[in-house]
Design an enzyme around this catalytic site. Structure first.
Site, PDB file in Angstrom:
ATOM      1  N   ASP A 232       0.831  -1.202   0.000  1.00 53.61           N
ATOM      2  CA  ASP A 232       0.000   0.000   0.000  1.00 53.61           C
ATOM      3  C   ASP A 232       0.869   1.257   0.000  1.00 53.61           C
ATOM      4  OD1 ASP A 232       0.731  -1.015   2.503  1.00 53.61           O
ATOM      5  OD2 ASP A 232      -0.957  -0.111   3.550  1.00 53.61           O
ATOM      6  N   ASP A 256       1.409  -7.447 -10.545  1.00 51.74           N
ATOM      7  CA  ASP A 256       0.480  -7.089 -11.605  1.00 51.74           C
ATOM      8  C   ASP A 256      -0.056  -5.678 -11.385  1.00 51.74           C
ATOM      9  OD1 ASP A 256      -1.216  -7.244 -13.764  1.00 51.74           O
ATOM     10  OD2 ASP A 256      -2.548  -8.742 -12.902  1.00 51.74           O
ATOM     11  N   ASP A 260       1.281  -1.881 -13.447  1.00 53.12           N
ATOM     12  CA  ASP A 260       0.370  -1.017 -14.201  1.00 53.12           C
ATOM     13  C   ASP A 260       0.463   0.425 -13.719  1.00 53.12           C
ATOM     14  OD1 ASP A 260      -0.404  -3.340 -15.456  1.00 53.12           O
ATOM     15  OD2 ASP A 260      -2.542  -3.085 -15.089  1.00 53.12           O
TER      16      ASP A 260
END
Length: 371
Positions: A232, A256, A260
């Site tokens: 986080d 993943d 991005d």
């Protein structure tokens, strides 16, 4: 297994895929041919897989395609998946191509370079080209995605998926992260060779275990700094201080997600190549999806796939000690860098108006220039 010697020709299994996949795949193949002194150095063989294949045949990933990919020297892909084409459980059929390759060929290392090239304006406006340059190394066969097809739904009321973290899987991906850091120039901010372990060790035992094993591996690399970040917090750090990072190693799903985010800071998914590597096989594609809404319009950004082609040549070149491939990989990288310095050659997702064909032609033209 490679014996470390060059080949006269390398067999490449080509799967064009869905949506914009065929278009960007063709762009990548054109760049590969332009960069090589002799395009016949790559023996290209095409095979079906993906959502379109599923619609036509009821099978998303034919066994004959798998066998061809397994036996090829490398696998080159456009993009897969169409959101509305799903299995009965609601998951996308087209994604089985990439997911099955990972698990069946043990493509344990997902390598995603995040690099801000000249000519690209970052969404993080105060970061200049060269100040964002790191690699996310994502464990590709474990974590939550290992539950694909194996989760449980009980009486329509309870659903569960199980994450898997193993010592062997963690050791090899962390080891590769440190080996990769040794070959790089360090983080842009301070030049330090650094591996950052991204996890959620403060909450879940599996991630605490991942961190523990990573710490043990790091003892063998005293020349590389070891760093930690909770996932986080990492989403904040990649926005606030991306120049601090050199190599980031993490679990499958976390990798993943943060890759991005990282791609968004260097121009978007269209600028994001990816390599998925195992002990024997390599699979290369852009990190973006199939974007069926713009398929066939000639406006898809082909640069991620073109750069994935360069990654393929570099991997094959190192594996076979083939300088011809290594030189061609560098030629593609230079060509892309040169082309995107011209605002007229930027695609729509980078704020320009250039078509896929125009960009590809420009890259190929630069690839043919004397080094």
């Amino acid at each position: 297994m490679s014996d470390g010697t060059p080949k006269a020709a390398y067999e490449i299994a080509v799967v064009r895929g869905d949506g914009i996949g065929p278009e960007v795949c063709e762009a990548g193949l054109q760049a590969l041919a332009a960069a090589l002194p002799d395009p016949a150095k790559l023996s290209l063989k095409e095979y079906p897989a993906g959502a379109g294949c599923y619609q036509e045949t009821g099978v998303a990933f034919p066994e004959t395609t798998f066998e061809a990919c397994r036996d090829a020297d490398a696998i080159f892909h456009g993009a897969a998946g169409i959101p509305g084409v799903t299995y009965r459980d609601g998951t996308e059929a087209g994604l089985d191509f990439g997911l099955q390759l990972r698990f069946r060929l043990d493509l344990y290392a997902n390598i995603r370079p995040i690099k801000l090239h000249p000519g690209i304006v970052s969404a993080l406006r105060h970061f200049e080209p060269g100040s964002i340059d790191y690699v996310i190394l994502r464990e590709n066969t474990e974590g939550f995605y290992a539950a694909r097809g194996g989760g449980n739904v009980v009486r329509g009321e309870i659903a569960s998926d199980t994450s898997i973290i193993t010592r062997a899987g963690t050791e090899r991906i962390v080891r590769q992260a440190f080996e990769l850091a040794r070959t790089r120039n360090g983080a842009p901010r301070d030049g330090k060779k650094r591996v950052t372990v991204c996890d959620k060790a403060n909450v879940l035992r599996s991630y605490a275990f991942f961190r523990k094993v990573a710490t043990e591996v790091a003892e063998n690399y005293p020349d590389v700094e070891l760093d930690f970040a909770l996932v986080d917090a990492m989403t904040v750090h990649l926005v606030k201080r991306p120049d601090f990072y050199d190599v980031i190693v993490t679990e499958n799903m976390f990798g993943d997600i943060i890759s991005d985010l990282g791609a968004a800071t260097v121009g978007g998914m269209g600028m994001s190549p990816t390599a998925e590597i195992g002990a024997q096989n390599g699979f290369f594609q852009a990190a973006h999806g199939s974007a069926p809404d713009i398929a066939g319009q000639g406006i898809a950004n082909p640069l991620g796939t073109i750069l994935a082609g360069a990654m393929m040549l570099e991997w094959l070149g190192k594996r076979h000690r083939d300088n011809v491939l290594m030189d061609a990989a560098a030629r593609i990288d230079r060509a892309v860098g040169k082309v995107i310095e011209d605002p007229a050659m930027l695609p729509g997702d980078l704020g320009g108006r250039a078509t896929s064909a125009a960009i590809t032609e420009a890259v190929c033209r630069e690839c043919r220039q004397p080094a």
